[in-house]
Write an enzyme that holds these catalytic residues in place. Structure first.
Site, mmCIF file in Angstrom:
data_model
loop_
_atom_site.group_PDB
_atom_site.id
_atom_site.type_symbol
_atom_site.label_atom_id
_atom_site.label_comp_id
_atom_site.label_asym_id
_atom_site.label_seq_id
_atom_site.Cartn_x
_atom_site.Cartn_y
_atom_site.Cartn_z
ATOM 1 N N HIS A 194 -49.445 -28.069 11.983
ATOM 2 C CA HIS A 194 -48.898 -29.280 12.615
ATOM 3 C C HIS A 194 -50.049 -30.183 13.041
ATOM 4 O O HIS A 194 -50.748 -29.896 14.006
ATOM 5 C CB HIS A 194 -48.043 -28.912 13.831
ATOM 6 N N ASP A 219 -51.633 -22.603 11.891
ATOM 7 C CA ASP A 219 -50.761 -23.703 12.286
ATOM 8 C C ASP A 219 -51.194 -24.992 11.597
ATOM 9 O O ASP A 219 -52.353 -25.373 11.651
ATOM 10 C CB ASP A 219 -50.892 -23.841 13.814
HETATM 11 C C1 B12 Z 1 -43.116 -32.184 11.679
HETATM 12 C C2 B12 Z 1 -42.867 -30.702 11.903
HETATM 13 C C3 B12 Z 1 -43.266 -29.824 10.914
HETATM 14 C C4 B12 Z 1 -43.975 -30.263 9.657
HETATM 15 C C5 B12 Z 1 -45.455 -30.409 9.981
HETATM 16 C C6 B12 Z 1 -46.138 -31.482 9.160
HETATM 17 C C7 B12 Z 1 -47.571 -31.613 9.572
HETATM 18 N N1 B12 Z 1 -48.463 -31.348 8.663
HETATM 19 O O1 B12 Z 1 -47.864 -31.911 10.708
HETATM 20 C C8 B12 Z 1 -43.689 -29.060 8.721
HETATM 21 C C9 B12 Z 1 -42.393 -29.307 7.985
HETATM 22 C C10 B12 Z 1 -44.755 -28.730 7.695
HETATM 23 C C11 B12 Z 1 -43.458 -27.950 9.729
HETATM 24 C C12 B12 Z 1 -43.607 -26.608 9.421
HETATM 25 C C13 B12 Z 1 -43.283 -25.608 10.308
HETATM 26 N N2 B12 Z 1 -42.764 -25.724 11.514
HETATM 27 CO CO1 B12 Z 1 -42.593 -27.374 12.366
HETATM 28 N N3 B12 Z 1 -42.076 -28.963 13.331
HETATM 29 C C14 B12 Z 1 -42.252 -30.236 13.091
HETATM 30 C C15 B12 Z 1 -41.593 -31.074 14.224
HETATM 31 C C16 B12 Z 1 -40.257 -31.591 13.674
HETATM 32 C C17 B12 Z 1 -42.370 -32.252 14.745
HETATM 33 C C18 B12 Z 1 -43.838 -31.933 15.122
HETATM 34 C C19 B12 Z 1 -44.593 -33.215 15.383
HETATM 35 O O2 B12 Z 1 -45.416 -33.644 14.589
HETATM 36 N N4 B12 Z 1 -44.322 -33.881 16.527
HETATM 37 C C20 B12 Z 1 -45.025 -35.071 16.957
HETATM 38 C C21 B12 Z 1 -46.231 -34.668 17.812
HETATM 39 C C22 B12 Z 1 -46.941 -35.905 18.301
HETATM 40 O O3 B12 Z 1 -45.729 -33.976 18.926
HETATM 41 P P1 B12 Z 1 -46.027 -32.436 19.232
HETATM 42 O O4 B12 Z 1 -46.511 -31.745 18.020
HETATM 43 O O5 B12 Z 1 -44.853 -31.879 19.928
HETATM 44 O O6 B12 Z 1 -47.222 -32.538 20.257
HETATM 45 C C23 B12 Z 1 -47.068 -33.158 21.504
HETATM 46 C C24 B12 Z 1 -47.262 -32.237 22.672
HETATM 47 O O7 B12 Z 1 -46.935 -30.888 22.365
HETATM 48 C C25 B12 Z 1 -48.651 -32.436 23.073
HETATM 49 N N5 B12 Z 1 -49.680 -31.468 22.687
HETATM 50 C C26 B12 Z 1 -49.926 -30.860 21.534
HETATM 51 N N6 B12 Z 1 -51.023 -30.133 21.612
HETATM 52 C C27 B12 Z 1 -51.517 -30.276 22.850
HETATM 53 C C28 B12 Z 1 -52.630 -29.778 23.458
HETATM 54 C C29 B12 Z 1 -52.909 -30.106 24.771
HETATM 55 C C30 B12 Z 1 -54.113 -29.553 25.419
HETATM 56 C C31 B12 Z 1 -52.045 -31.002 25.469
HETATM 57 C C32 B12 Z 1 -52.344 -31.363 26.836
HETATM 58 C C33 B12 Z 1 -50.920 -31.497 24.853
HETATM 59 C C34 B12 Z 1 -50.659 -31.163 23.552
HETATM 60 O O8 B12 Z 1 -49.073 -33.668 22.551
HETATM 61 C C35 B12 Z 1 -48.165 -34.201 21.621
HETATM 62 C C36 B12 Z 1 -47.730 -35.553 22.110
HETATM 63 O O9 B12 Z 1 -47.314 -35.537 23.413
HETATM 64 C C37 B12 Z 1 -41.415 -30.005 15.331
HETATM 65 C C38 B12 Z 1 -40.147 -30.205 16.200
HETATM 66 C C39 B12 Z 1 -40.329 -31.255 17.231
HETATM 67 N N7 B12 Z 1 -39.433 -32.188 17.265
HETATM 68 O O10 B12 Z 1 -41.293 -31.185 17.984
HETATM 69 C C40 B12 Z 1 -41.313 -28.702 14.536
HETATM 70 C C41 B12 Z 1 -41.783 -27.427 15.163
HETATM 71 C C42 B12 Z 1 -43.110 -27.658 15.884
HETATM 72 N N8 B12 Z 1 -42.023 -26.508 13.955
HETATM 73 C C43 B12 Z 1 -41.660 -25.342 14.208
HETATM 74 C C44 B12 Z 1 -41.764 -24.301 13.248
HETATM 75 C C45 B12 Z 1 -41.202 -22.965 13.652
HETATM 76 C C46 B12 Z 1 -42.320 -24.531 11.984
HETATM 77 C C47 B12 Z 1 -42.445 -23.507 10.861
HETATM 78 C C48 B12 Z 1 -42.873 -22.111 11.279
HETATM 79 C C49 B12 Z 1 -41.118 -23.517 10.139
HETATM 80 C C50 B12 Z 1 -40.957 -22.440 9.096
HETATM 81 N N9 B12 Z 1 -40.191 -21.458 9.443
HETATM 82 O O11 B12 Z 1 -41.563 -22.539 8.047
HETATM 83 C C51 B12 Z 1 -43.476 -24.167 9.954
HETATM 84 C C52 B12 Z 1 -44.876 -23.713 10.356
HETATM 85 C C53 B12 Z 1 -45.896 -24.093 9.391
HETATM 86 C C54 B12 Z 1 -47.244 -23.704 9.907
HETATM 87 N N10 B12 Z 1 -47.994 -22.879 9.164
HETATM 88 O O12 B12 Z 1 -47.676 -24.104 10.957
HETATM 89 C C55 B12 Z 1 -41.108 -25.116 15.591
HETATM 90 C C56 B12 Z 1 -42.052 -24.342 16.505
HETATM 91 C C57 B12 Z 1 -41.228 -23.457 17.409
HETATM 92 C C58 B12 Z 1 -41.972 -22.670 18.386
HETATM 93 N N11 B12 Z 1 -43.198 -22.942 18.756
HETATM 94 O O13 B12 Z 1 -41.367 -21.783 18.873
HETATM 95 C C59 B12 Z 1 -40.755 -26.582 16.031
HETATM 96 C C60 B12 Z 1 -40.892 -26.845 17.529
HETATM 97 C C61 B12 Z 1 -39.310 -26.839 15.543
HETATM 98 C C62 B12 Z 1 -38.312 -26.013 16.316
HETATM 99 N N12 B12 Z 1 -37.730 -26.560 17.341
HETATM 100 O O14 B12 Z 1 -38.072 -24.882 15.965
HETATM 101 N N13 B12 Z 1 -43.123 -28.429 10.886
#
Ligand code: B12
Lengths: 400, 137
Positions: free
Chosen positions: B13, B11
């Site tokens: 992200h 992963d």
């Molecule tokens: C940016 C992004 C990308 C970028 C990542 C860039 C980078 N280097 O970070 C790129 C384009 C590379 C990417 C790739 C992929 N992505 Co992407 N990505 C996103 C996106 C749009 C935003 C993620 C982000 O940064 N959010 C901002 C941060 C701050 O928020 P967050 O990650 O959600 O985390 C929050 C909480 O979850 C929490 N949290 C996180 N960890 C933890 C741990 C604990 C203990 C706690 C309490 C809370 C917590 O804290 C954060 C703030 O509140 C999301 C969709 C979305 N809107 O969420 C999809 C998403 C995460 N990606 C997804 C997918 C599927 C992929 C790919 C597999 C796509 C593909 N087919 O190639 C690849 C995987 C690559 C890999 N090897 O991991 C899916 C995951 C789906 C799932 N889990 O079922 C999502 C949800 C999109 C979707 N709706 O389908 N991605």
């Protein structure tokens, strides 16, 4: 670079020695009934006499270097970091022990040149209890060095006789710190080479320090493009009589180790084509694909017992295959190289005198097809004239 | 207290991981951030090397489930991790799923705190409560 054309470079291996002047390079099989100096004088006496001791530079890989046993807290950090430093210092690893299970390991009967103990960041003390003392009391070793957390350092210093304590190789961000342990091990290797009776005699003809061959080869890698067209990332295979050395570009490992040099080294102590021939054959017998390789080469396992030119050739081809296997995902070990990303593969050492381009490419292609399921074909470069060693040695001679 | 954190598996992200690092530091934890692309064994090994009390794993791309199933077996091989507080958060399933199913499943895998799509600060508050409770116990 200063002018080094008037220098004589000599490399002593476990099976061959070679002598290089600016205009020629000679290679000879060693005569094991003679001291190395006598053998050298007998075969190349005239050449040697033409040079002043200050212009003769010698390196040696005879006896395959020092042995170490490493005791560490975890595979991913302490053992991995210590192994990396040991290999890069030219040391062979006999055994790696995960400390929590130390009671489950058997005690090697061979004398260990140096035991390395490592584990814990500096704010994590008290991790090495008396099970360590108990294991060490049964082990036969010459040196012991501690490169783990600082609170334990003080304590162990009182518990373990002649313990050398150096700064922790794991910093507070879990990154590797190489310098001190590397210097210590390199010096130890150096002292060992100089202490060997056989090698000591060579100081009669040279006024310079005798270095370890892997150290000299490593020096040459940044300059390899001056002589060969090698594209990064690459690996260099030096298949020797006793051990096989692999130097590889850092880009071929996805790893948590971030170090400064661009090339790391790994040694397969038991994969050589003369002295370690038996263990090489044993390794082949454990490898299900080695049998297929024999079929591919149109020979049977009987070849292992033969002493023909053909047998030597096959053993060398097997060595290439086995070394590549050991570094691939097929045999999970200390390092797994991303061999599909590798662009060049350079061969040096004795095998370049026996195998031709086609023999080598054939095995490499077989390896990629069988083990990696791929038609990937890295460019094969063969260092027939020991140019790699020569530039390393020259590089070194010109720095002194 | 010492916390080991990172994003599990293949992963990449990284955004949440950076925020996690900052928030944990701001809350006074000593943080060992292994970053993205971290394997389960590396998490446990880092806990051993640092003597961490807490392991906080993130998973965003849907890989968590597979790793979750490995936790118990791998952790049982370590002799000094019995008191490690295990927490996981992010997107803990592929596609949508509901917390009522997910949380008990991950607790069964061996996690003490499970935060499926829970905001980071809410999650860290939960951690603080958990620590308080267990210190008194
Ligand atoms: C940016 C992004 C990308 C970028 C990542 C860039 C980078 N280097 O970070 C790129 C384009 C590379 C990417 C790739 C992929 N992505 Co992407 N990505 C996103 C996106 C749009 C935003 C993620 C982000 O940064 N959010 C901002 C941060 C701050 O928020 P967050 O990650 O959600 O985390 C929050 C909480 O979850 C929490 N949290 C996180 N960890 C933890 C741990 C604990 C203990 C706690 C309490 C809370 C917590 O804290 C954060 C703030 O509140 C999301 C969709 C979305 N809107 O969420 C999809 C998403 C995460 N990606 C997804 C997918 C599927 C992929 C790919 C597999 C796509 C593909 N087919 O190639 C690849 C995987 C690559 C890999 N090897 O991991 C899916 C995951 C789906 C799932 N889990 O079922 C999502 C949800 C999109 C979707 N709706 O389908 N991605």
């Amino acid at each position: 670079m200063s002018n080094v054309s008037d220098k004589l470079l000599i490399d002593i291996g476990s099976t061959y020695f070679k002598v290089s002047t600016d205009t020629s390079i000679e290679q000879h099989f060693r005569d094991f009934n003679k001291q190395i100096l006598d053998d050298l004088n007998h075969k190349c006496g005239e050449t040697v006499q033409r040079y002043e001791p200050d212009n003769i530079h010698i390196c040696s890989s005879a006896n395959g270097g020092l042995s170490t046993l490493i005791i560490g807290l975890t595979e991913s950090y302490s053992l991995k970091y210590a192994s990396n430093i040991a290999f890069n210092s030219g040391i062979n690893i006999i055994e790696s022990i995960v400390f929590q299970n130390i009671e489950d390991y058997s005690i090697p009967s061979d004398l260990i040149d140096v035991v390395i103990i490592v584990g814990g960041i500096d704010t994590n003390g008290g991790v090495f209890d008396e099970r360590l003392d108990s294991y060490l009391s049964k082990l036969n070793y010459s040196n012991v060095v501690f490169v783990g957390n600082s609170p334990d350092a003080q304590d162990l210093n009182e518990r373990i006789k002649s313990l050398v304590v150096l700064p922790n190789i794991i910093d507070d961000r879990l990154h590797i710190v190489e310098a001190h342990l590397k210097e210590y091990l390199t010096n130890l290797y150096q002292q060992d080479i100089e202490g060997k009776e056989d090698i000591k005699n060579l100081y009669d003809i040279t006024g310079n320090q005798i270095y370890s061959t892997p150290y000299v080869v490593n020096k040459s890698l940044p300059h390899i493009n001056a002589i060969f067209s090698v594209t990064d990332p690459f690996i260099l295979l030096d298949i020797g009589g006793a051990t096989t050395d692999v130097h590889y570009s850092k880009d071929l490992v996805s790893d948590n180790i971030v170090t400064e040099q661009g090339h790391d080294r790994i040694v397969f102590k038991k994969l050589g084509v003369y002295k370690s021939r038996q263990s090489l054959v044993y390794t082949a017998e454990q490898n299900e694909f080695a049998y297929e390789l024999l079929m591919h080469l149109k020979v049977t396992e009987n070849i292992y017992k033969e002493n023909s030119e053909k047998a030597t050739k096959v053993i060398m081809q097997l060595a290439i295959f086995l070394v590549l296997s050991e570094m691939s995902h097929y045999r999970p070990s200390y390092v797994t190289l991303k061999l599909l990303a590798m662009n060049s593969i350079v061969f040096t050492g004795g095998i370049t005198k026996v195998l031709n381009q086609k023999d080598i490419e054939d095995v490499v292609a077989f390896f990629y097809r069988k083990i990696l399921n791929s038609d990937h074909k890295p460019v094969t470069v063969i260092d027939r004239n020991y140019d790699i060693w020569t530039i390393g040695a020259k590089e070194h001679a010109s720095c002194q | 207290m010492k916390v080991v954190t990172g994003v599990i598996g293949n992963d990449i992200h990284v955004v949440a991981n950076r925020l996690m690092d900052l928030s944990l530091n701001a809350r006074g934890y000593e943080v060992f951030n292994l970053g993205v692309n971290t394997y389960l064994e590396e998490f446990f090994d880092a806990a051993v090397e640092t003597g961490a009390e807490i392991l906080l794993i993130s998973s965003l791309n849907g890989e968590a489930e597979g790793w979750g199933r490995e936790v118990k077996l791998l952790k049982s091989k370590y002799k000094s991790l019995d008191n490690l507080i295990m927490m996981i958060g992010g997107n803990l399933t592929v596609g949508s799923g509901n917390a009522e199913d997910i949380v008990p499943r991950y607790k069964n895998y061996g996690f003490d705190l499970v935060c499926h799509q829970v905001d980071l600060n809410t999650g860290l508050d939960m951690l603080e409560d958990y620590i308080k409770e267990h210190q008194h116990a």
